[in-house]
Design an enzyme around this catalytic site. Structure first.
Site, mmCIF file in Angstrom:
data_model
loop_
_atom_site.group_PDB
_atom_site.id
_atom_site.type_symbol
_atom_site.label_atom_id
_atom_site.label_comp_id
_atom_site.label_asym_id
_atom_site.label_seq_id
_atom_site.Cartn_x
_atom_site.Cartn_y
_atom_site.Cartn_z
ATOM 1 N NE ARG A 185 24.444 -32.339 36.432
ATOM 2 C CZ ARG A 185 23.290 -32.005 35.860
ATOM 3 N NH1 ARG A 185 22.795 -32.759 34.899
ATOM 4 N NH2 ARG A 185 22.625 -30.946 36.270
ATOM 5 C CB THR A 238 31.859 -31.008 32.149
ATOM 6 O OG1 THR A 238 31.825 -31.762 33.375
ATOM 7 C CG2 THR A 238 33.099 -30.131 32.143
ATOM 8 C CG ASP A 260 16.848 -38.059 44.377
ATOM 9 O OD1 ASP A 260 17.270 -38.651 45.390
ATOM 10 O OD2 ASP A 260 17.558 -37.321 43.664
ATOM 11 C CG ASP A 320 15.956 -35.825 47.165
ATOM 12 O OD1 ASP A 320 17.019 -35.641 47.784
ATOM 13 O OD2 ASP A 320 15.632 -35.167 46.155
#
Length: 216
Positions: free
Chosen positions: A110, A114, A208, A211
């Site tokens: 990401r 933005t 996640d 993770d």
């Protein structure tokens, strides 16, 4: 089996065994070794299901009893492409089913400015346009990373109907968004969750995946 009303979504049969596996990996108390072990079992099932949809041609072989067996052989070559990093957890399951399979990688992160996905890295087999591609990513939430990765494959000449997107859990929102862009790509999944929370996590989800799989 294909689900309705989702065209081109292949949902694993919702057996007691599969539901039991998902119960383990969704449980926040599950240890990392158990999470890895049972996730790997689901990944293997997803790969096996994806292989069921590859085209075959008739092939006859001679058996040890001097009989002829009328069977089939796969047509075309395949490769896996993992969306780094969580998608790399699915590579071993593909290797266990397909000997010496080629593996490509796409890194999408990401953009902090933005908040949109940005392509950082790609390494794909040179002849990928001639192969069937298993795109690997455990979760399909908003669909942003998967759409970008699929766009990379298509720009490299892979036909959408030769792409199979394998994931453990997806949302209807993610399916709709992904198939709006690529209606001919088959999604192979084991679970369709009821939606996304305010942080765009799947619910009930499992947290996640990367993770839990890679971190102690």
């Amino acid at each position: 089996m294909s689900t309705e009303p989702f065209k081109n979504v292949i949902l694993l049969p919702q057996t007691n065994q599969l539901l039991g596996l998902y119960t383990i990996i969704r449980d926040k108390r599950t240890s990392r070794p158990d999470f890895i072990f049972y996730s790997d079992r689901i990944i293997r099932l997803l790969v096996e299901e994806g292989l069921n949809y590859l085209p075959v041609q008739a092939k006859s072989v001679d058996t040890e009893t001097n009989e002829v067996f009328e069977g089939v052989s796969f047509m075309g070559k395949i490769c896996g492409v993992s969306i780094v990093r969580a998608g790399e957890s699915m590579e071993q399951g593909l290797r266990e089913c397909c000997r010496s399979v080629r593996i490509g990688k796409i890194l999408i992160q990401r953009d902090e400015e933005t908040a949109l996905p940005k392509l950082f890295y790609e390494k794909l087999p040179e002849d990928i346009s001639e192969r069937f591609v298993f795109l690997l990513d455990p979760m399909l939430a908003t669909g942003g990373s998967a759409i970008m990765a699929t766009d990379v494959l298509i720009k490299r000449g892979v036909k959408p109907e030769r792409i199979f997107f394998l994931n453990l859990i997806c949302s209807k929102e993610g399916i709709d968004k992904y198939h709006e862009a690529f209606p001919d790509v088959k999604i192979v999944t084991g679970a369709v969750d009821r939606g996304l929370d305010e942080n765009k996590y799947l619910i009930p989800g499992l947290g996640d995946f990367g993770d839990r799989y890679y971190c102690i």
